[in-house]
Design a protein around this motif. Sequence first.
Motif, PDB file in Angstrom:
ATOM      1  N   THR A 192     -13.218  -3.876   2.130  1.00 24.51           N
ATOM      2  CA  THR A 192     -12.324  -4.884   1.559  1.00 24.51           C
ATOM      3  C   THR A 192     -10.943  -4.284   1.317  1.00 24.51           C
ATOM      4  O   THR A 192     -10.790  -3.074   1.234  1.00 24.51           O
ATOM      5  CB  THR A 192     -12.872  -5.358   0.208  1.00 24.51           C
ATOM      6  OG1 THR A 192     -13.040  -4.205  -0.617  1.00 24.51           O
ATOM      7  CG2 THR A 192     -14.208  -6.045   0.388  1.00 24.51           C
ATOM      8  N   ASP A 193      -9.939  -5.155   1.201  1.00 22.31           N
ATOM      9  CA  ASP A 193      -8.574  -4.716   0.848  1.00 22.31           C
ATOM     10  C   ASP A 193      -8.615  -3.797  -0.354  1.00 22.31           C
ATOM     11  O   ASP A 193      -7.996  -2.729  -0.369  1.00 22.31           O
ATOM     12  CB  ASP A 193      -7.721  -5.931   0.439  1.00 22.31           C
ATOM     13  CG  ASP A 193      -7.254  -6.717   1.638  1.00 22.31           C
ATOM     14  OD1 ASP A 193      -7.471  -6.234   2.761  1.00 22.31           O
ATOM     15  OD2 ASP A 193      -6.684  -7.806   1.431  1.00 22.31           O
ATOM     16  N   ILE A 194      -9.343  -4.244  -1.359  1.00 22.00           N
ATOM     17  CA  ILE A 194      -9.309  -3.533  -2.634  1.00 22.00           C
ATOM     18  C   ILE A 194      -9.786  -2.099  -2.459  1.00 22.00           C
ATOM     19  O   ILE A 194      -9.089  -1.154  -2.808  1.00 22.00           O
ATOM     20  CB  ILE A 194     -10.178  -4.261  -3.694  1.00 22.00           C
ATOM     21  CG1 ILE A 194      -9.565  -5.629  -4.024  1.00 22.00           C
ATOM     22  CG2 ILE A 194     -10.315  -3.420  -4.943  1.00 22.00           C
ATOM     23  CD1 ILE A 194     -10.344  -6.428  -5.057  1.00 22.00           C
ATOM     24  N   LYS A 245      -7.668   0.186   0.169  1.00 22.45           N
ATOM     25  CA  LYS A 245      -6.303   0.690  -0.051  1.00 22.45           C
ATOM     26  C   LYS A 245      -5.683   0.344  -1.387  1.00 22.45           C
ATOM     27  O   LYS A 245      -4.542   0.716  -1.634  1.00 22.45           O
ATOM     28  CB  LYS A 245      -5.407   0.177   1.080  1.00 22.45           C
ATOM     29  CG  LYS A 245      -5.487  -1.322   1.252  1.00 22.45           C
ATOM     30  CD  LYS A 245      -4.639  -1.822   2.414  1.00 22.45           C
ATOM     31  CE  LYS A 245      -4.526  -3.327   2.283  1.00 22.45           C
ATOM     32  NZ  LYS A 245      -4.537  -4.072   3.501  1.00 22.45           N
ATOM     33  N   GLU A 246      -6.371  -0.354  -2.257  1.00 20.97           N
ATOM     34  CA  GLU A 246      -5.661  -0.832  -3.442  1.00 20.97           C
ATOM     35  C   GLU A 246      -6.063  -0.160  -4.754  1.00 20.97           C
ATOM     36  O   GLU A 246      -5.453  -0.407  -5.781  1.00 20.97           O
ATOM     37  CB  GLU A 246      -5.850  -2.358  -3.586  1.00 20.97           C
ATOM     38  CG  GLU A 246      -5.190  -3.152  -2.473  1.00 20.97           C
ATOM     39  CD  GLU A 246      -5.437  -4.647  -2.553  1.00 20.97           C
ATOM     40  OE1 GLU A 246      -4.884  -5.377  -1.707  1.00 20.97           O
ATOM     41  OE2 GLU A 246      -6.182  -5.101  -3.448  1.00 20.97           O
ATOM     42  N   MET A 247      -7.083   0.685  -4.722  1.00 20.28           N
ATOM     43  CA  MET A 247      -7.589   1.171  -6.009  1.00 20.28           C
ATOM     44  C   MET A 247      -6.790   2.359  -6.554  1.00 20.28           C
ATOM     45  O   MET A 247      -6.418   3.263  -5.815  1.00 20.28           O
ATOM     46  CB  MET A 247      -9.060   1.548  -5.887  1.00 20.28           C
ATOM     47  CG  MET A 247      -9.938   0.334  -5.643  1.00 20.28           C
ATOM     48  SD  MET A 247     -11.618   0.506  -6.255  1.00 20.28           S
ATOM     49  CE  MET A 247     -12.209   1.929  -5.397  1.00 20.28           C
ATOM     50  N   PHE A 277      -5.814  -3.555 -12.002  1.00 14.18           N
ATOM     51  CA  PHE A 277      -4.862  -2.659 -11.325  1.00 14.18           C
ATOM     52  C   PHE A 277      -5.162  -2.600  -9.835  1.00 14.18           C
ATOM     53  O   PHE A 277      -6.273  -2.289  -9.438  1.00 14.18           O
ATOM     54  CB  PHE A 277      -4.966  -1.254 -11.929  1.00 14.18           C
ATOM     55  CG  PHE A 277      -4.718  -1.239 -13.419  1.00 14.18           C
ATOM     56  CD1 PHE A 277      -3.459  -0.976 -13.918  1.00 14.18           C
ATOM     57  CD2 PHE A 277      -5.747  -1.532 -14.319  1.00 14.18           C
ATOM     58  CE1 PHE A 277      -3.218  -0.993 -15.285  1.00 14.18           C
ATOM     59  CE2 PHE A 277      -5.522  -1.545 -15.688  1.00 14.18           C
ATOM     60  CZ  PHE A 277      -4.245  -1.275 -16.173  1.00 14.18           C
ATOM     61  N   ARG A 278      -4.154  -2.924  -9.038  1.00 15.42           N
ATOM     62  CA  ARG A 278      -4.311  -2.801  -7.580  1.00 15.42           C
ATOM     63  C   ARG A 278      -3.008  -2.296  -7.007  1.00 15.42           C
ATOM     64  O   ARG A 278      -1.937  -2.808  -7.329  1.00 15.42           O
ATOM     65  CB  ARG A 278      -4.639  -4.169  -6.947  1.00 15.42           C
ATOM     66  CG  ARG A 278      -5.954  -4.746  -7.430  1.00 15.42           C
ATOM     67  CD  ARG A 278      -6.283  -6.047  -6.713  1.00 15.42           C
ATOM     68  NE  ARG A 278      -7.347  -6.752  -7.407  1.00 15.42           N
ATOM     69  CZ  ARG A 278      -7.792  -7.954  -7.062  1.00 15.42           C
ATOM     70  NH1 ARG A 278      -7.262  -8.580  -6.021  1.00 15.42           N
ATOM     71  NH2 ARG A 278      -8.769  -8.528  -7.740  1.00 15.42           N
ATOM     72  N   HIS A 279      -3.135  -1.307  -6.114  1.00 14.30           N
ATOM     73  CA  HIS A 279      -1.932  -0.726  -5.525  1.00 14.30           C
ATOM     74  C   HIS A 279      -1.504  -1.586  -4.353  1.00 14.30           C
ATOM     75  O   HIS A 279      -1.788  -1.285  -3.196  1.00 14.30           O
ATOM     76  CB  HIS A 279      -2.203   0.717  -5.092  1.00 14.30           C
ATOM     77  CG  HIS A 279      -0.941   1.489  -4.910  1.00 14.30           C
ATOM     78  ND1 HIS A 279      -0.196   1.410  -3.765  1.00 14.30           N
ATOM     79  CD2 HIS A 279      -0.276   2.321  -5.739  1.00 14.30           C
ATOM     80  CE1 HIS A 279       0.871   2.183  -3.889  1.00 14.30           C
ATOM     81  NE2 HIS A 279       0.836   2.747  -5.083  1.00 14.30           N
ATOM     82  N   GLU A 280      -0.814  -2.698  -4.669  1.00 12.84           N
ATOM     83  CA  GLU A 280      -0.354  -3.630  -3.649  1.00 12.84           C
ATOM     84  C   GLU A 280       1.156  -3.508  -3.516  1.00 12.84           C
ATOM     85  O   GLU A 280       1.812  -2.885  -4.343  1.00 12.84           O
ATOM     86  CB  GLU A 280      -0.667  -5.066  -4.072  1.00 12.84           C
ATOM     87  CG  GLU A 280      -2.128  -5.281  -4.416  1.00 12.84           C
ATOM     88  CD  GLU A 280      -2.555  -6.703  -4.182  1.00 12.84           C
ATOM     89  OE1 GLU A 280      -2.450  -7.138  -3.033  1.00 12.84           O
ATOM     90  OE2 GLU A 280      -2.998  -7.358  -5.142  1.00 12.84           O
ATOM     91  N   ARG A 281       1.710  -4.165  -2.493  1.00  7.24           N
ATOM     92  CA  ARG A 281       3.159  -4.215  -2.384  1.00  7.24           C
ATOM     93  C   ARG A 281       3.651  -5.261  -3.390  1.00  7.24           C
ATOM     94  O   ARG A 281       3.326  -6.431  -3.269  1.00  7.24           O
ATOM     95  CB  ARG A 281       3.576  -4.617  -0.968  1.00  7.24           C
ATOM     96  CG  ARG A 281       5.077  -4.506  -0.717  1.00  7.24           C
ATOM     97  CD  ARG A 281       5.397  -4.680   0.759  1.00  7.24           C
ATOM     98  NE  ARG A 281       5.093  -6.025   1.232  1.00  7.24           N
ATOM     99  CZ  ARG A 281       5.889  -7.086   1.036  1.00  7.24           C
ATOM    100  NH1 ARG A 281       7.019  -6.946   0.384  1.00  7.24           N
ATOM    101  NH2 ARG A 281       5.550  -8.277   1.493  1.00  7.24           N
ATOM    102  N   GLY A 326       4.437 -12.884  -7.881  1.00  3.85           N
ATOM    103  CA  GLY A 326       3.042 -13.275  -8.035  1.00  3.85           C
ATOM    104  C   GLY A 326       2.043 -12.211  -7.608  1.00  3.85           C
ATOM    105  O   GLY A 326       0.840 -12.463  -7.557  1.00  3.85           O
ATOM    106  N   ARG A 327       2.528 -11.024  -7.270  1.00  3.53           N
ATOM    107  CA  ARG A 327       1.624  -9.950  -6.834  1.00  3.53           C
ATOM    108  C   ARG A 327       2.111  -8.653  -7.454  1.00  3.53           C
ATOM    109  O   ARG A 327       3.184  -8.166  -7.124  1.00  3.53           O
ATOM    110  CB  ARG A 327       1.618  -9.881  -5.302  1.00  3.53           C
ATOM    111  CG  ARG A 327       0.480  -9.087  -4.722  1.00  3.53           C
ATOM    112  CD  ARG A 327       0.455  -9.154  -3.202  1.00  3.53           C
ATOM    113  NE  ARG A 327      -0.082 -10.405  -2.683  1.00  3.53           N
ATOM    114  CZ  ARG A 327      -1.370 -10.754  -2.729  1.00  3.53           C
ATOM    115  NH1 ARG A 327      -2.247  -9.937  -3.259  1.00  3.53           N
ATOM    116  NH2 ARG A 327      -1.774 -11.904  -2.245  1.00  3.53           N
ATOM    117  N   TYR A 328       1.329  -8.123  -8.371  1.00  5.09           N
ATOM    118  CA  TYR A 328       1.766  -6.962  -9.137  1.00  5.09           C
ATOM    119  C   TYR A 328       0.714  -5.865  -9.073  1.00  5.09           C
ATOM    120  O   TYR A 328      -0.387  -6.080  -8.595  1.00  5.09           O
ATOM    121  CB  TYR A 328       2.039  -7.382 -10.594  1.00  5.09           C
ATOM    122  CG  TYR A 328       2.919  -8.595 -10.667  1.00  5.09           C
ATOM    123  CD1 TYR A 328       4.270  -8.499 -10.338  1.00  5.09           C
ATOM    124  CD2 TYR A 328       2.395  -9.848 -10.979  1.00  5.09           C
ATOM    125  CE1 TYR A 328       5.085  -9.620 -10.339  1.00  5.09           C
ATOM    126  CE2 TYR A 328       3.201 -10.976 -10.984  1.00  5.09           C
ATOM    127  CZ  TYR A 328       4.537 -10.853 -10.657  1.00  5.09           C
ATOM    128  OH  TYR A 328       5.332 -11.957 -10.644  1.00  5.09           O
TER     129      TYR A 328
HETATM  130 MG    MG Z   1      -5.840  -9.097  -2.755  1.00  2.71          MG
END
Ligand code: MG
Length: 449
Positions: A62-64, A67-69, A115-119, A123-125
């Motif tokens: 999954t995305d999370i 790459k996002e944790m 907490f997610r390491h997103e761009r 609306g996306r933090y």
């Molecule tokens: Mg997502």
Amino acid sequence: MSKPEKIVAVKGMNDILPQDAPMWELFENTAETILKSYGYQKIVTPIVEDTSLFARAIGAVTDIVEKEMYSFEDSMNGDQLTLRPEGTAGVVRAVLEHNLVYDGPKRLWYKGPMFRHERPQRGRYRQFFQFGAEAVGFSGPDIDAELIMLCRRLWDDLGLQNVRLELNSIGNADERLRHRADLIAYLEKHEDILDLEAKRRLHSNPLRILDTKNPAMQDMVNGAPKLLDYLGEESLAHLNGLRKILDRNAVQYTINPRLVRGLDYYNRTVFEWVTDELGSQGTICAGGRYDPLIEQFGGKATPAVGFAMGIERIIELMKGLGETQTPSQCDVYLVHQGEDAQLQAFILGERLRDAGLDVVLHCATPAGAGSFKSQMKKADGSGAAFAVIIGEDEIASNQAVVKAMRADVDKAAGEQQQSKVAFEDVVDYVVDQIVGDHDHDHDHVHYHP
Ligand code: MG
Ligand code: ATP
């Protein structure tokens, strides 16, 4: 000496400032009241968990998890830890760890930062807040309907109008497997249209390709085999059961065959509440059933369903309603001059608070204690209903000046805008005025006996 460098917040992580805090409180109070009215109980789990919890719960592809944790090693003992990217895993862990379902199903809710390491973008933090619910131990479409209907009630109570419901069923693992084979074959036929992300997912998580926001892939994806057409009798019965309850309760929705949750453990019901008012991050609430998860965690097979809302996105919608009037800071602002007056002000302040009023007592700043005039300005700015004023004359006469500060309480106070009131009567006097006023205007008054 050179000026020290300014320290700013971590990118993608926001402060909630006092001017926005009332809006957050309004959301949280409304949501909590509604959850309680449906019998849901609060659960609080830690913000940090073992990394393996999320890897197992959310799924490796999954995305999370890819790459996002925010994961790190505990420097004290080498443990692999992660800042929670979502709430379900922790709640399920707690349910199992404390055997919460030993005496039957549980309705739970939680809120807090994720907490997610997103761009970062609108609306996306990287730190964002979710409000979520999990109903553990319920198998039927009835509880799915309940969760959806309590969301509807929340939007209604918050005054959010342009929110719509999208619904789908993603069946069970077998049904998805049969669909998956056909889907991959179809996608392979259109490989020239797939973007890099889609190519990467083609064999790991093809279902998620249906979710793409890439306009160039829309037509292709619209023609893909629909999971809905692969549902067996039981999955169909579940979906139809849910639709029947929603229809009977006038809950409007559209069936969106492309709505998926990219996680392996989801099954049957998936839904999203969506708005067009927030640009491309328009999903304010996402939910679904995850019957296989608890068994996958080593627990006794226990069906479950839940949702999570993105609070920042909802706050932004609420701001769009234009109700940004700053609420008053207090009921009473205490103005005083001189040492005796200050001591008297402290005593009155405590007694007013004993009576349930919100009171701000003027305190000194580097500019000094402040003239009456500058203190009255502060009183005005605080939005207080009354200023209670004490100076030398008042100390001499054992009376305070009580001044009505707002037009709405003036009326309740009658003609007299300003009265001299004996110190011992100030609390009764102010409470009388505010309670009288309370009938006329609920919004401004803090009074809570
Ligand atoms: Mg997502
Ligand atoms: P997306 O496809 O937009 O990345 P998601 O599937 O990752 O969404 P969920 O994990 O289902 O989102 O989270 C539930 C809700 O939490 C979302 O619908 C959204 O409102 C909110 N949310 C998710 N990620 C973020 C984020 N990075 N910043 C703010 N809100 C978020």
